[in-house]
Design an enzyme around this catalytic site. Structure first.
Site, PDB file in Angstrom:
ATOM      1  N   ASP A  65       0.817  -1.228   0.090  1.00  0.00           N
ATOM      2  CA  ASP A  65      -0.057   0.121  -0.087  1.00  0.00           C
ATOM      3  C   ASP A  65       0.845   1.241  -0.138  1.00  0.00           C
ATOM      4  O   ASP A  65       1.968   1.376   0.791  1.00  0.00           O
ATOM      5  CB  ASP A  65      -0.685  -0.092   1.206  1.00  0.00           C
ATOM      6  CG  ASP A  65      -2.011  -1.125   1.227  1.00  0.00           C
ATOM      7  OD1 ASP A  65      -2.652  -1.448   0.128  1.00  0.00           O
ATOM      8  OD2 ASP A  65      -1.967  -2.003   2.230  1.00  0.00           O
ATOM      9  N   TYR A 157      -1.131  20.273 -13.086  1.00  0.00           N
ATOM     10  CA  TYR A 157      -0.226  19.209 -13.542  1.00  0.00           C
ATOM     11  C   TYR A 157       0.859  19.249 -13.849  1.00  0.00           C
ATOM     12  O   TYR A 157       1.755  18.668 -13.622  1.00  0.00           O
ATOM     13  CB  TYR A 157      -1.295  18.215 -14.395  1.00  0.00           C
ATOM     14  CG  TYR A 157      -0.835  17.035 -15.072  1.00  0.00           C
ATOM     15  CD1 TYR A 157      -0.882  15.986 -14.311  1.00  0.00           C
ATOM     16  CD2 TYR A 157      -0.258  17.052 -16.272  1.00  0.00           C
ATOM     17  CE1 TYR A 157      -0.217  14.664 -14.803  1.00  0.00           C
ATOM     18  CE2 TYR A 157       0.441  15.779 -16.783  1.00  0.00           C
ATOM     19  CZ  TYR A 157       0.327  14.507 -16.117  1.00  0.00           C
ATOM     20  OH  TYR A 157       0.935  13.381 -16.461  1.00  0.00           O
TER      21      TYR A 157
END
Lengths: 251, 474
Positions: A65, A157
């Site tokens: 994770d 971005y």
């Protein structure tokens, strides 16, 4: 260790469900039974991918994770990911988001910066140290041409990726004497889920083409590659344009 | 400071190293100790990536590389070469090459009991790879003629190991142990008495691979030194035709020389040296090599013939060309050497056929019979060995050699670790069933697992639970 034929034994993919990342993993020359470690926020999807990779001749596939949006204990994460050493580490997390929203919503803007840059920095610091210690390996970091010159359509971005790009090149300069290759990949428009809602633009490419370019650059002297390769020159030209002209170019 | 490796963490002075095949370079901190005290410093200086010794770098793969760690070159450990001219025993420093040893001992009527195909191997490297030679069928491998080894272990302890003393287990773990038991600093060799510096060579041409095997077998029955060069670029009926040479140290009367003149060391010439070539795949081409092989074959006399050759040319034919590995270009080359046991003799020809069918160009091929050696990680077993040189820039080389690995393992054969640069780790315990025995002795000598190399990491030779010492908390 990579063998005489350039085949890898082990690869770590951060952004474990990234289409581009997975295309690179699948395209790497590898020994039979090479191991893979996938790290990302979407465990169920990564587990499906892990099962698929297992049937494609990969050996051990681990799932870890990792959430660039909410990084907890990056040191522990990287230590865990490096329980065995890796010949190639790919950082392919990416979130394009929606610029219109990000232009008005500070939280969204920050979220784009977090996922594409800020959240990756602690992990990159740790990975850099690991690779320097092991004295071999390639770090592949997915940047974008959108980071080379900001445009109205995706500047948040682009700014985050520009930060990642600069950070990675600095990291490269600090560790490449140790026998570590750091490869910054600047693709143009890549046809993936992330861009499915957008109309393709000139010089667009595919995850497989990106993977091919990365494989070709592996172990060589390249530090930054563009996909397709001609973008190196196109972007050089675009960077040189006066802002007044650049802004008038079609989005 | 030339004699101290810098600990990992300090960025400077990492040096890229490869093996003779010039593949898979990695960087390490390289030390050149000139004496044992300096060696101890370089050993203690190690970081999490440990230490591996390196001799003359003639292993084809990554045996003498240690990415991110220390590499102790033995090129300055050359002080000792003490021959007892009565017993023929010589204490020799680990960094001295076999060629240099020959220079010293041959004029006094002695010769190393076993020499490999090049004079440019260090004594330490010859032991760590337990090299074999043309007399293996009769005399066994190099370490069978080593009476004692001085070793500095990963703990920094200096040991003197003898082949049949209390430390014989450690001796045989070091023989063929790929440098992973410690750094060899010197060894005592039992040399062979010889009367001249020449070899009487009987040369026989063979028609194909089966014929090469038969002729080699026959030669083994009577000759001290035998080897077969075989042409595996030639297809069809003449596939594997070649030249079997059977040799013996010549006597002075055969040369028409006095015993003193007979021992005069002939010139050890290097005719040429290959510069670096920029091409990835080098300058060799299968068609040109096939032509070369054809000429080489035809140059040999059609009927069995006896000639006399100086030792250099007979034992080390490729040494006349310096850096011949550069001919293979930037991509490099590999040597694939395997041995299959006697009961699988019938598999040799199918193996070669399969490689040829896979389109793998075999530029150089050498066939030899082997027999068992005592070391748990020693390569030779009783059977046939084939060593083949292949450029790395060949399509589908990986899968083709992987299939051959599996075939070799299935037959009870094995790959020579000193040559390997690409096999799969999981085949090592299959090919080397005494691996755990070796590991147990090795771990006793080096419990902290200081000795590490790229070969070791790639093939998991040294048992490690998960991750590497220090890496998890570096």
């Amino acid at each position: 260790m990579r063998d005489a034929l350039g085949r890898i034994q082990s690869v770590l993919l951060i952004g474990g469900s990234s289409e581009i990342g997975l295309a690179i993993v699948r395209g790497l020359p590898r020994i039979d039974g090479a191991s893979v470690c996938l790290a990302g926020p979407d465990r169920p999807e990564m587990e499906q991918i892990a099962t698929a990779l297992g049937t494609e001749g990969f050996g051990a596939v681990r799932v870890l994770d990792f959430d660039a949006c909410a990084p907890t204990d990056p040191k522990g994460f990287v230590a865990n990911a490096f329980a065995t050493e890796h010949d190639v580490v790919i950082v392919a997390t990416g979130y394009l988001g929606d610029q219109a929203t990000a232009s008005q919503d500070p939280d969204m803007a920050l979220r784009l910066i977090d996922i594409n840059f800020r959240g990756l920095v602690p992990a990159l610091v740790e990975i850099g140290q690991r690779l320097k210690t092991q004295g071999h390996g390639t770090l592949v970091v997915m940047s974008t041409v959108a980071g080379e010159r900001p445009r109205v359509a995706n500047y948040t971005y682009g700014a985050a990726k520009a930060g990642l790009d600069a950070f990675t090149r600095g990291l490269a300069a600090s560790i490449d004497h140790a026998g570590v290759q750091v490869l910054v990949v600047r693709p143009g428009f890549v046809r993936t889920r992330m861009t499915a809602h957008l109309a393709p633009v000139p010089f667009s490419t595919s995850p497989d083409k990106v993977a091919e370019a990365v494989t070709a650059a592996l172990g060589g002297a390249s530090k930054t590659i563009w996909v397709p390769g001609i973008l190196r020159w196109v972007m050089r030209l675009l960077r040189a344009l006066p802002e007044s002209i650049f802004r008038r170019l079609p989005a | 400071m030339r004699n101290t490796a810098r600990p990992p963490g300090d960025g400077a002075h990492r040096q890229a190293l490869t093996g003779w095949g010039r593949t898979a370079p990695t960087r390490a901190f390289v030390a050149h100790p000139a004496e044992t005290a300096e060696l101890a410093i370089a050993m203690n200086d190690h970081g999490p990536r440990g230490v591996i010794p390196r001799g003359l770098g003639r292993s084809y793969g990554d045996a003498a590389q240690n990415a991110g760690g220390n590499v102790v070159c033995t090129d300055r450990l050359v002080g000792r070469c003490e021959l007892d001219p009565v017993s023929g025993r010589a204490w020799v420093s680990a960094g001295i090459s076999l060629g240099k040893v020959i220079d010293q001992v041959l004029p006094r009527g002695w010769f190393p009991a076993v020499v490999p195909g090049t004079q440019y191997v260090s004594i330490g490297g010859a032991i760590a790879s337990d090299v074999h030679g043309k007399n293996h069928h009769r005399d066994g491998s190099f370490c069978g003629h080593v009476t004692a080894i001085e070793l500095v272990t990963g703990l920094g302890t200096q040991l003197t190991l003898t082949s049949n003393g209390t430390e014989s287990e450690a001796f045989w773990a070091t023989a063929g142990g790929m440098g992973l038991t410690g750094v060899i600093t010197a060894a005592q060799l039992q040399l062979r008495p010889v009367q001249t510096a020449h070899v009487r060579v009987e040369t026989t041409r063979t028609n194909d691979l089966a014929d090469s095997m038969d002729v080699l077998n026959e030669a083994d029955a009577t000759a001290q030194y035998t080897v077969a060069w075989v042409d595996l670029l030639r297809r069809g009926r003449g596939r594997g035709r070649g030249i079997v040479t059977a040799g013996a140290h010549a006597l002075p009367e055969e040369l028409g020389a006095t015993s003193e003149a007979g021992l005069k060391v002939p010139p050890n010439r290097r005719l040429a040296s290959v510069p670096s070539v920029p091409m990835r795949a080098g300058v060799l081409h299968p068609k040109a090599m096939a032509l070369f092989n054809d000429v080489y074959f035809r140059r040999a006399p059609a009927r069995p013939t006896t000639t006399f050759a100086p030792i250099w040319g007979y034992f080390f034919p490729l040494d006349v060309v310096g850096h011949w590995n550069r001919l293979y270009g930037r991509a490099g080359m590999l040597q694939y050497q395997f041995v299959i046991p006697d009961h699988a003799t019938d598999q040799l020809i199918p193996m070669v056929d399969r490689l040829m069918a896979d389109g793998i160009p075999i530029y150089l091929a050498v066939l030899k019979r082997l027999r068992d050696v005592p070391g748990p990680l020693g390569f030779p077993i009783s059977g046939w060995t084939l060593a083949i040189d292949i450029p790395v820039a060949v399509t589908n080389l990986g899968p083709a050699l992987d299939r051959l690995d599996a075939h070799v393992a299935e037959c009870g054969g094995r790959i020579y670790l000193a040559k390997d640069s690409r096999m799969r780790a999981d085949l090592v315990p299959v090919m080397y069933p005494r691996l755990d025995e070796w590991r147990a002795v090795r771990d006793r000598l080096d419990p902290e697992k200081v000795m590490q190399s790229d070969l070791d990491r790639r093939l998991s030779l040294v048992a490690r639970s998960s991750g590497y010492k220090g890496l998890l908390n570096a």
